[in-house]
Design a protein around this motif. Structure first.
Motif, mmCIF file in Angstrom:
data_model
loop_
_atom_site.group_PDB
_atom_site.id
_atom_site.type_symbol
_atom_site.label_atom_id
_atom_site.label_comp_id
_atom_site.label_asym_id
_atom_site.label_seq_id
_atom_site.Cartn_x
_atom_site.Cartn_y
_atom_site.Cartn_z
ATOM 1 N N SER A 161 0.849 -1.196 0.000
ATOM 2 C CA SER A 161 0.000 0.000 0.000
ATOM 3 C C SER A 161 0.883 1.243 0.000
ATOM 4 C CB SER A 161 -0.885 0.002 1.243
ATOM 5 O OG SER A 161 -0.075 0.151 2.396
ATOM 6 N N VAL A 162 0.261 2.382 -0.150
ATOM 7 C CA VAL A 162 0.987 3.645 -0.068
ATOM 8 C C VAL A 162 1.641 3.773 1.303
ATOM 9 C CG1 VAL A 162 0.739 6.162 -0.102
ATOM 10 C CG2 VAL A 162 -0.467 4.774 -1.795
ATOM 11 N N ALA A 163 0.960 3.325 2.346
ATOM 12 C CA ALA A 163 1.524 3.373 3.702
ATOM 13 C C ALA A 163 2.797 2.545 3.796
ATOM 14 C CB ALA A 163 0.497 2.907 4.720
ATOM 15 N N ASP A 164 2.831 1.402 3.138
ATOM 16 C CA ASP A 164 4.034 0.567 3.130
ATOM 17 C C ASP A 164 5.196 1.275 2.445
ATOM 18 O OD1 ASP A 164 2.670 -1.602 4.364
ATOM 19 O OD2 ASP A 164 1.988 -2.324 2.400
ATOM 20 N N VAL A 165 4.915 1.930 1.331
ATOM 21 C CA VAL A 165 5.951 2.668 0.604
ATOM 22 C C VAL A 165 6.449 3.822 1.458
ATOM 23 C CG1 VAL A 165 6.506 3.969 -1.487
ATOM 24 C CG2 VAL A 165 4.937 2.018 -1.625
ATOM 25 N N ALA A 166 5.537 4.539 2.084
ATOM 26 C CA ALA A 166 5.912 5.667 2.935
ATOM 27 C C ALA A 166 6.803 5.207 4.086
ATOM 28 C CB ALA A 166 4.664 6.361 3.475
ATOM 29 N N GLU A 167 6.439 4.098 4.686
ATOM 30 C CA GLU A 167 7.244 3.567 5.795
ATOM 31 C C GLU A 167 8.650 3.216 5.319
ATOM 32 O OE1 GLU A 167 7.238 -0.316 8.667
ATOM 33 O OE2 GLU A 167 5.300 0.606 8.232
ATOM 34 N N SER A 168 8.760 2.634 4.132
ATOM 35 C CA SER A 168 10.074 2.263 3.605
ATOM 36 C C SER A 168 10.936 3.492 3.306
ATOM 37 C CB SER A 168 9.932 1.412 2.347
ATOM 38 O OG SER A 168 9.635 2.203 1.219
ATOM 39 N N CYS A 169 10.284 4.629 3.030
ATOM 40 C CA CYS A 169 11.000 5.879 2.740
ATOM 41 C C CYS A 169 11.228 6.731 3.986
ATOM 42 C CB CYS A 169 10.212 6.714 1.731
ATOM 43 S SG CYS A 169 10.056 5.949 0.129
ATOM 44 N N GLY A 170 10.567 6.355 5.068
ATOM 45 C CA GLY A 170 10.693 7.139 6.295
ATOM 46 C C GLY A 170 9.951 8.459 6.241
ATOM 47 N N LEU A 171 8.875 8.501 5.468
ATOM 48 C CA LEU A 171 8.073 9.724 5.347
ATOM 49 C C LEU A 171 6.642 9.451 5.772
ATOM 50 C CD1 LEU A 171 9.140 10.994 1.807
ATOM 51 C CD2 LEU A 171 9.670 12.088 3.984
ATOM 52 N N PRO A 172 5.969 10.475 6.285
ATOM 53 C CA PRO A 172 4.536 10.315 6.539
ATOM 54 C C PRO A 172 3.799 10.057 5.213
ATOM 55 C CG PRO A 172 5.376 12.263 7.651
ATOM 56 C CD PRO A 172 6.459 11.775 6.744
ATOM 57 N N ARG A 173 2.777 9.232 5.262
ATOM 58 C CA ARG A 173 2.029 8.848 4.064
ATOM 59 C C ARG A 173 1.492 10.058 3.300
ATOM 60 N NH1 ARG A 173 -3.114 8.455 3.193
ATOM 61 N NH2 ARG A 173 -3.629 8.639 5.380
ATOM 62 N N LYS A 174 0.890 10.999 4.022
ATOM 63 C CA LYS A 174 0.302 12.167 3.340
ATOM 64 C C LYS A 174 1.359 13.001 2.632
ATOM 65 C CE LYS A 174 -3.891 12.663 6.049
ATOM 66 N NZ LYS A 174 -4.716 13.542 6.863
ATOM 67 N N ARG A 175 2.513 13.171 3.274
ATOM 68 C CA ARG A 175 3.574 13.967 2.660
ATOM 69 C C ARG A 175 4.109 13.273 1.408
ATOM 70 N NH1 ARG A 175 8.349 15.316 6.365
ATOM 71 N NH2 ARG A 175 6.745 16.581 7.361
ATOM 72 N N LEU A 176 4.331 11.971 1.492
ATOM 73 C CA LEU A 176 4.809 11.225 0.327
ATOM 74 C C LEU A 176 3.796 11.308 -0.811
ATOM 75 C CD1 LEU A 176 6.798 9.320 -1.079
ATOM 76 C CD2 LEU A 176 5.571 7.424 -0.014
#
Length: 106
Positions: A15-30
């Motif tokens: 999910s987008v949340a998984d990608v955000a976590e892998s990048c170390g960014l909040p989901r909304k910001r990513l």
């Protein structure tokens, strides 16, 4: 980094949340940065990559046809009906129609 994560994990239901976590960014910001940079959402990017994966698996010799459930699963879909809806919306054909139209003779 985003593209690599999606490509490396495409067979998983990411999910987008998984990608955000892998990048170390909040989901909304990513999500916001991705859309500002490319003009479409990260969620749509993930769906399009999954559909590209499915198209490759649906093409090929008639004798190597795969069940839609298998194609959906190997491209990260948990729900085959969702896979069919996404495929039809993006490609303009059902996965079955696409497979028939792109079948290679043996």
């Amino acid at each position: 980094m985003i593209y690599e994560f999606v490509d490396d994990n495409l067979s998983m239901p990411i999910s987008v949340a998984d990608v955000a976590e892998s990048c170390g960014l909040p989901r909304k910001r990513l999500n916001r940065r991705f859309k500002e940079a490319l003009g479409f959402s990260l969620a749509l990017y993930i769906i399009e990559q999954r559909i590209k994966c499915a198209r490759r698996r649906l093409e090929g010799p008639v004798g190597q046809r795969r069940a839609m459930e298998h194609v959906a699963d190997t491209c990260g879909y948990v729900d085959v009906d969702q896979f069919r809806r996404h495929f039809k919306r993006i490609v303009g054909q059902t996965p079955e129609e696409y497979q028939q139209a792109h079948a290679e003779p043996r």
